[in-house]
Scaffold this active site. Structure first.
Site, PDB file in Angstrom:
ATOM      1  N   ASP A 139      20.451  62.522  42.957  1.00  0.00           N
ATOM      2  CA  ASP A 139      19.294  62.214  42.101  1.00  0.00           C
ATOM      3  C   ASP A 139      19.070  60.708  41.927  1.00  0.00           C
ATOM      4  OD1 ASP A 139      18.505  64.774  41.643  1.00  0.00           O
ATOM      5  OD2 ASP A 139      19.422  64.952  39.657  1.00  0.00           O
ATOM      6  N   LYS A 187      14.433  62.183  33.802  1.00  0.00           N
ATOM      7  CA  LYS A 187      13.507  62.830  34.745  1.00  0.00           C
ATOM      8  C   LYS A 187      13.338  64.304  34.375  1.00  0.00           C
ATOM      9  CE  LYS A 187      15.743  66.036  37.008  1.00  0.00           C
ATOM     10  NZ  LYS A 187      16.960  66.465  37.258  1.00  0.00           N
TER      11      LYS A 187
HETATM   12  P1  ATP Z   1      21.462  66.077  36.653  1.00  0.00           P
HETATM   13  O1  ATP Z   1      20.145  66.429  36.022  1.00  0.00           O
HETATM   14  O2  ATP Z   1      21.378  64.920  37.641  1.00  0.00           O
HETATM   15  O3  ATP Z   1      22.242  67.261  37.158  1.00  0.00           O
HETATM   16  P2  ATP Z   1      22.571  65.955  34.030  1.00  0.00           P
HETATM   17  O4  ATP Z   1      21.471  65.446  33.144  1.00  0.00           O
HETATM   18  O5  ATP Z   1      22.753  67.441  34.035  1.00  0.00           O
HETATM   19  O6  ATP Z   1      22.364  65.425  35.494  1.00  0.00           O
HETATM   20  P3  ATP Z   1      24.326  63.838  33.096  1.00  0.00           P
HETATM   21  O7  ATP Z   1      23.770  63.571  31.735  1.00  0.00           O
HETATM   22  O8  ATP Z   1      24.048  62.863  34.148  1.00  0.00           O
HETATM   23  O9  ATP Z   1      23.941  65.314  33.607  1.00  0.00           O
HETATM   24  O10 ATP Z   1      25.914  64.022  32.885  1.00  0.00           O
HETATM   25  C1  ATP Z   1      26.718  64.899  33.620  1.00  0.00           C
HETATM   26  C2  ATP Z   1      28.175  64.437  33.487  1.00  0.00           C
HETATM   27  O11 ATP Z   1      28.316  63.192  34.171  1.00  0.00           O
HETATM   28  C3  ATP Z   1      28.623  64.186  32.067  1.00  0.00           C
HETATM   29  O12 ATP Z   1      29.319  65.292  31.590  1.00  0.00           O
HETATM   30  C4  ATP Z   1      29.486  62.932  32.123  1.00  0.00           C
HETATM   31  O13 ATP Z   1      30.849  63.220  32.006  1.00  0.00           O
HETATM   32  C5  ATP Z   1      29.242  62.346  33.496  1.00  0.00           C
HETATM   33  N1  ATP Z   1      28.638  60.993  33.463  1.00  0.00           N
HETATM   34  C6  ATP Z   1      28.923  60.004  34.316  1.00  0.00           C
HETATM   35  N2  ATP Z   1      28.208  58.902  34.060  1.00  0.00           N
HETATM   36  C7  ATP Z   1      27.420  59.181  33.004  1.00  0.00           C
HETATM   37  C8  ATP Z   1      26.438  58.432  32.286  1.00  0.00           C
HETATM   38  N3  ATP Z   1      26.142  57.175  32.582  1.00  0.00           N
HETATM   39  N4  ATP Z   1      25.798  59.064  31.281  1.00  0.00           N
HETATM   40  C9  ATP Z   1      26.100  60.360  30.985  1.00  0.00           C
HETATM   41  N5  ATP Z   1      27.027  61.097  31.626  1.00  0.00           N
HETATM   42  C10 ATP Z   1      27.689  60.524  32.629  1.00  0.00           C
END
Ligand code: ATP
Length: 289
Positions: free
Chosen positions: A136, A10
């Site tokens: 989210d 997203k």
């Molecule tokens: P958001 O935009 O919702 O804040 P994000 O893109 O910044 O999310 P994610 O890629 O979802 O962050 O990952 C954040 C942390 O969540 C990672 O450091 C990881 O340890 C943990 N995590 C848990 N499940 C997953 C998954 N399925 N894929 C990636 N990371 C995951």
């Protein structure tokens, strides 16, 4: 026999924080949409009553820390399902990037298991369940374009954005969402025009959409991480029609209508930034693989 489900990333076309609530959460208002950069979730039924997570990406946890695991567990516990599943995550979305990769994986697991176990849950029911794990996830269950309010769990569907190219660049830094919110001073920010963004989507007006992109967290991340600002400047100089940071960062995206311009931006960033992608805007529900 396995079942496939796409988990698209997203981006926030606008992200506003309205106020801090008595329960210490922030009341937010975001226009979110999806892009054609997706993880691929493969669900395989197991003979035993277990949840197994597999991924080739070293940054993806393979236990209960994984949001995909927690989604499957919550579904099983809530509806007393004594079946097992292996969840293979082909990770294409950069991790900890502000692109909701983990939330999208969890949402894809809810959608996929709803099909695999013939549960007959509505999108709304899955979104409400997902909100118990992360704010989210509700949006990601809808997998479309939407206004998200509250903590992000109150979803109102919106028309898909005008079709265009999205160039994304993620600097090699980790940004903690918590620290960005901690440094946010709400009496000293420029709020994005959320209504204006919704009008741009209703009119399918690309130029108006570009004028209305805004993220209240951007100035906080930029002040802490100058490399994010450098990427923004580089994209602007290479001809981006809009440039914005997604979520709390550090990924920055630009919107352009012409493919040639998208690749000009891509080429200007390669070598300077390790993770750069050129993808199409989606914003509508994806047919199944
Ligand atoms: P958001 O935009 O919702 O804040 P994000 O893109 O910044 O999310 P994610 O890629 O979802 O962050 O990952 C954040 C942390 O969540 C990672 O450091 C990881 O340890 C943990 N995590 C848990 N499940 C997953 C998954 N399925 N894929 C990636 N990371 C995951």
């Amino acid at each position: 026999m396995h079942l496939l489900e796409k988990a698209p990333a997203k981006i926030n076309l606008s992200l506003d924080v309205l106020y801090k609530r008595p329960d210490n959460f922030h009341e937010i208002e975001m226009v979110m949409t999806t892009i054609d950069l997706a993880d691929r979730i493969e669900l395989t039924p197991l003979a035993s009553d277990r949840i197994i997570i597999e991924s080739e990406n070293q940054f993806v946890p393979n236990d209960e820390r994984n949001l995909a695991y927690r989604a499957a567990k919550l579904l099983k516990d809530t509806y007393r399902i004594d079946k097992g599943v292996k969840i293979f995550i082909e990770k294409n979305i950069p991790v900890a990037a502000g692109l909701a990769g983990g939330s999208s994986d969890a949402a894809a697991v809810l959608r996929g298991l709803n099909r695999m176990w013939s549960m007959g849950l509505s999108t709304r029911e899955m979104a409400d369940l997902g909100a118990k794990i992360g704010s989210d996830i509700s949006f990601c269950v809808y997998n479309t374009t939407a206004l998200a309010k509250g903590r992000g769990e109150r979803i109102k569907e919106l028309p898909a954005p005008p079709s265009c190219w999205v160039v994304l660049a993620k600097p090699t830094i980790g940004v903690s969402t918590q620290s960005i919110y901690k440094n946010l001073k709400l009496d000293n920010v420029t709020h994005p025009d959320t209504k204006g963004m919704m009008e741009a989507l209703r009119k399918n007006d690309f130029e108006l959409m570009c004028r209305k992109v805004g993220n209240v967290l951007e100035s906080v991340t930029l002040s802490l991480y100058p490399e994010v600002e450098q990427i923004k400047n580089q994209m602007e100089q290479a001809g981006a029609e809009a440039v914005l940071m997604s979520g709390s960062g550090p990924t920055v995206f630009s919107l352009v209508q012409q493919e040639s311009r998208a690749y000009r931006i891509y080429n200007s960033l390669r070598g300077f930034c390790e993770e750069v992608y050129v993808v199409r805007m989606l914003g509508y529900r994806q047919p199944l693989d």
